[in-house]
Design a protein around this motif. Sequence first.
Motif, mmCIF file in Angstrom:
data_model
loop_
_atom_site.group_PDB
_atom_site.id
_atom_site.type_symbol
_atom_site.label_atom_id
_atom_site.label_comp_id
_atom_site.label_asym_id
_atom_site.label_seq_id
_atom_site.Cartn_x
_atom_site.Cartn_y
_atom_site.Cartn_z
ATOM 1 N N MET A 16 11.560 -16.715 -20.902
ATOM 2 C CA MET A 16 12.599 -15.692 -20.975
ATOM 3 C C MET A 16 12.010 -14.285 -21.059
ATOM 4 S SD MET A 16 15.592 -17.011 -20.731
ATOM 5 C CE MET A 16 16.625 -15.698 -21.374
ATOM 6 N N LEU A 17 10.697 -14.211 -21.216
ATOM 7 C CA LEU A 17 10.046 -12.908 -21.288
ATOM 8 C C LEU A 17 10.276 -12.107 -20.008
ATOM 9 C CD1 LEU A 17 8.232 -11.195 -23.123
ATOM 10 C CD2 LEU A 17 6.252 -12.275 -22.059
ATOM 11 N N LEU A 18 10.262 -12.790 -18.863
ATOM 12 C CA LEU A 18 10.390 -12.089 -17.584
ATOM 13 C C LEU A 18 11.730 -11.357 -17.441
ATOM 14 C CD1 LEU A 18 9.095 -11.450 -14.830
ATOM 15 C CD2 LEU A 18 10.233 -13.491 -13.955
ATOM 16 N N PRO A 19 12.885 -12.034 -17.603
ATOM 17 C CA PRO A 19 14.150 -11.291 -17.471
ATOM 18 C C PRO A 19 14.325 -10.200 -18.520
ATOM 19 C CG PRO A 19 14.553 -13.552 -18.204
ATOM 20 C CD PRO A 19 13.135 -13.485 -17.782
ATOM 21 N N VAL A 20 13.792 -10.422 -19.730
ATOM 22 C CA VAL A 20 13.922 -9.398 -20.765
ATOM 23 C C VAL A 20 13.057 -8.183 -20.431
ATOM 24 C CG1 VAL A 20 13.585 -8.896 -23.224
ATOM 25 C CG2 VAL A 20 14.558 -11.086 -22.524
ATOM 26 N N ILE A 21 11.855 -8.414 -19.906
ATOM 27 C CA ILE A 21 11.016 -7.293 -19.460
ATOM 28 C C ILE A 21 11.718 -6.525 -18.342
ATOM 29 C CG2 ILE A 21 8.886 -6.696 -18.228
ATOM 30 C CD1 ILE A 21 7.449 -8.814 -19.797
ATOM 31 N N CYS B 229 14.915 -6.178 -17.937
ATOM 32 C CA CYS B 229 15.947 -5.356 -18.578
ATOM 33 C C CYS B 229 15.327 -4.120 -19.236
ATOM 34 C CB CYS B 229 16.702 -6.175 -19.618
ATOM 35 S SG CYS B 229 17.725 -7.497 -18.931
ATOM 36 N N ALA B 230 14.174 -4.312 -19.909
ATOM 37 C CA ALA B 230 13.505 -3.180 -20.541
ATOM 38 C C ALA B 230 13.060 -2.156 -19.504
ATOM 39 C CB ALA B 230 12.302 -3.682 -21.342
ATOM 40 N N ALA B 231 12.575 -2.637 -18.353
ATOM 41 C CA ALA B 231 12.155 -1.722 -17.290
ATOM 42 C C ALA B 231 13.345 -0.952 -16.731
ATOM 43 C CB ALA B 231 11.466 -2.507 -16.178
ATOM 44 N N MET B 232 14.501 -1.605 -16.622
ATOM 45 C CA MET B 232 15.706 -0.924 -16.147
ATOM 46 C C MET B 232 16.144 0.150 -17.134
ATOM 47 S SD MET B 232 17.779 -4.213 -14.608
ATOM 48 C CE MET B 232 19.224 -3.269 -14.143
ATOM 49 N N VAL B 233 15.997 -0.136 -18.429
ATOM 50 C CA VAL B 233 16.302 0.870 -19.450
ATOM 51 C C VAL B 233 15.375 2.067 -19.308
ATOM 52 C CG1 VAL B 233 16.237 1.354 -21.935
ATOM 53 C CG2 VAL B 233 17.281 -0.763 -21.108
ATOM 54 N N ALA B 234 14.084 1.793 -19.083
ATOM 55 C CA ALA B 234 13.110 2.866 -18.931
ATOM 56 C C ALA B 234 13.447 3.744 -17.731
ATOM 57 C CB ALA B 234 11.703 2.287 -18.785
ATOM 58 N N ARG B 235 13.856 3.120 -16.626
ATOM 59 C CA ARG B 235 14.215 3.889 -15.435
ATOM 60 C C ARG B 235 15.489 4.693 -15.662
ATOM 61 N NH1 ARG B 235 12.187 2.390 -10.342
ATOM 62 N NH2 ARG B 235 14.223 2.672 -9.361
ATOM 63 N N ALA B 236 16.442 4.106 -16.380
ATOM 64 C CA ALA B 236 17.716 4.785 -16.613
ATOM 65 C C ALA B 236 17.550 6.017 -17.487
ATOM 66 C CB ALA B 236 18.713 3.823 -17.261
ATOM 67 N N GLN B 237 16.561 5.997 -18.384
ATOM 68 C CA GLN B 237 16.348 7.133 -19.271
ATOM 69 C C GLN B 237 15.617 8.276 -18.598
ATOM 70 O OE1 GLN B 237 14.784 6.275 -23.130
ATOM 71 N NE2 GLN B 237 16.571 5.078 -23.721
ATOM 72 N N GLY B 238 15.123 8.058 -17.376
ATOM 73 C CA GLY B 238 14.458 9.134 -16.651
ATOM 74 C C GLY B 238 13.044 9.354 -17.135
ATOM 75 N N THR B 239 12.398 10.399 -16.620
ATOM 76 C CA THR B 239 11.008 10.702 -16.938
ATOM 77 C C THR B 239 10.848 12.157 -17.308
ATOM 78 O OG1 THR B 239 10.542 11.198 -14.612
ATOM 79 C CG2 THR B 239 10.154 8.942 -15.347
ATOM 80 N N GLN B 240 9.731 12.454 -17.933
ATOM 81 C CA GLN B 240 9.379 13.826 -18.226
ATOM 82 C C GLN B 240 8.888 14.505 -16.946
ATOM 83 O OE1 GLN B 240 9.909 15.206 -21.208
ATOM 84 N NE2 GLN B 240 10.712 13.238 -21.954
ATOM 85 N N PRO B 241 8.985 15.829 -16.862
ATOM 86 C CA PRO B 241 8.484 16.533 -15.671
ATOM 87 C C PRO B 241 7.023 16.204 -15.403
ATOM 88 C CG PRO B 241 9.766 18.019 -17.057
ATOM 89 C CD PRO B 241 9.615 16.749 -17.832
ATOM 90 N N GLY B 242 6.731 15.862 -14.152
ATOM 91 C CA GLY B 242 5.353 15.549 -13.777
ATOM 92 C C GLY B 242 4.995 14.086 -13.900
ATOM 93 N N GLU B 243 5.885 13.268 -14.519
ATOM 94 C CA GLU B 243 5.614 11.839 -14.667
ATOM 95 C C GLU B 243 6.244 11.059 -13.517
ATOM 96 O OE1 GLU B 243 6.968 10.371 -18.376
ATOM 97 O OE2 GLU B 243 5.477 11.429 -19.568
#
Length: 335
Positions: A228-233, A235-249
């Motif tokens: 189950m680690l794979l689907p949860v990771i 989901c975590a990656a989708m959260v990271a993408r949804a929160q956006g990035t800092q300038p230059g990242e």
Amino acid sequence: MAATLATRGAARVRELAPGMLTSAMVAGAAAFLSEHYGAPVMLFALLLGMALNFLSDDGKCKPGIEFTARSVLRLGVALLGLRLTVAQMAALGWKPVAMVVVIVVVTIALSVLAAWLLGFNKLFGLLTGGATAICGASAALALAAALPAHQQKEKATLFTVIGVSALSTAAMIAYPMIAQLFHLSPQAAGIFLGGTIHDVAQVVGAGYSMSRETGDAATVVKLMRVAMLLPVILCAAMVARAQGTQPGEARPPLLPWFAVAFFALACINSTGIVPHALQQGGNEASRWCLVIAISALGMKTRLKELASVGIKPVALMIGETVFLAGLVLALLRWM
């Protein structure tokens, strides 16, 4: 061109070597203490690493420590795929598979809600809930690698690793007695132990302390939770993408490379073409990568900062663990 690349590679190795070698030495010391005193190796690695936290401020060791805490960690998570096969999960039938999906989803959802109600970042609930529901310290480290960076991320990760390691050790002792108290059959006891204890090593220890049948069932159910680690990771990656990035990242990938490698290795391992010796070697390499990485994370953390978290995070993790045990017992009654 080749000479330039070789020169750059050699310079990079010289830059990283002091920190990486120091992390490996701490991991070796932690393994020695674990073998002789019976406590979780992750816990020893963390404590020894924190005792040497001054090295993370040293110019020579800092780059290697940073690299180890990030890249070596992800390699260890990827190699976890060699623990899994489809045949192992199919052996117990569909009910344990359905139960594992339910307990992982419900536990993580409740943990995120509880974290929010206690005033924490919801990502902290995802981190502790994932560690509790999936595979303890390994899941905590994998999720931390996929979640977006924030100021308290490393402290939250280390707190979670310490918490699940301590709770897993306590569960290894207490849960076989609970299984006997409820008069569970050997297979049901294995499902209970495999579905509730956080770390793989403690599941194996608790299961085979009761019987071989219980140990076999506990190990397979635990590996289902690892899957189950794979689907949860994801989901975590989708959260990271949804929160956006800092300038230059750069924007984080939808599925991190180590999650792809984890899935690919699990698929290859399921074909039966991987020799047993290679499986064992991959499992051992994964374990060492994770221990070395947690040593590096320990060196990046000061004990005073970790001790300042207060009682509420402790209550959250204990509550998650108790809830998971109660949920699995209830599902066993229903099944």
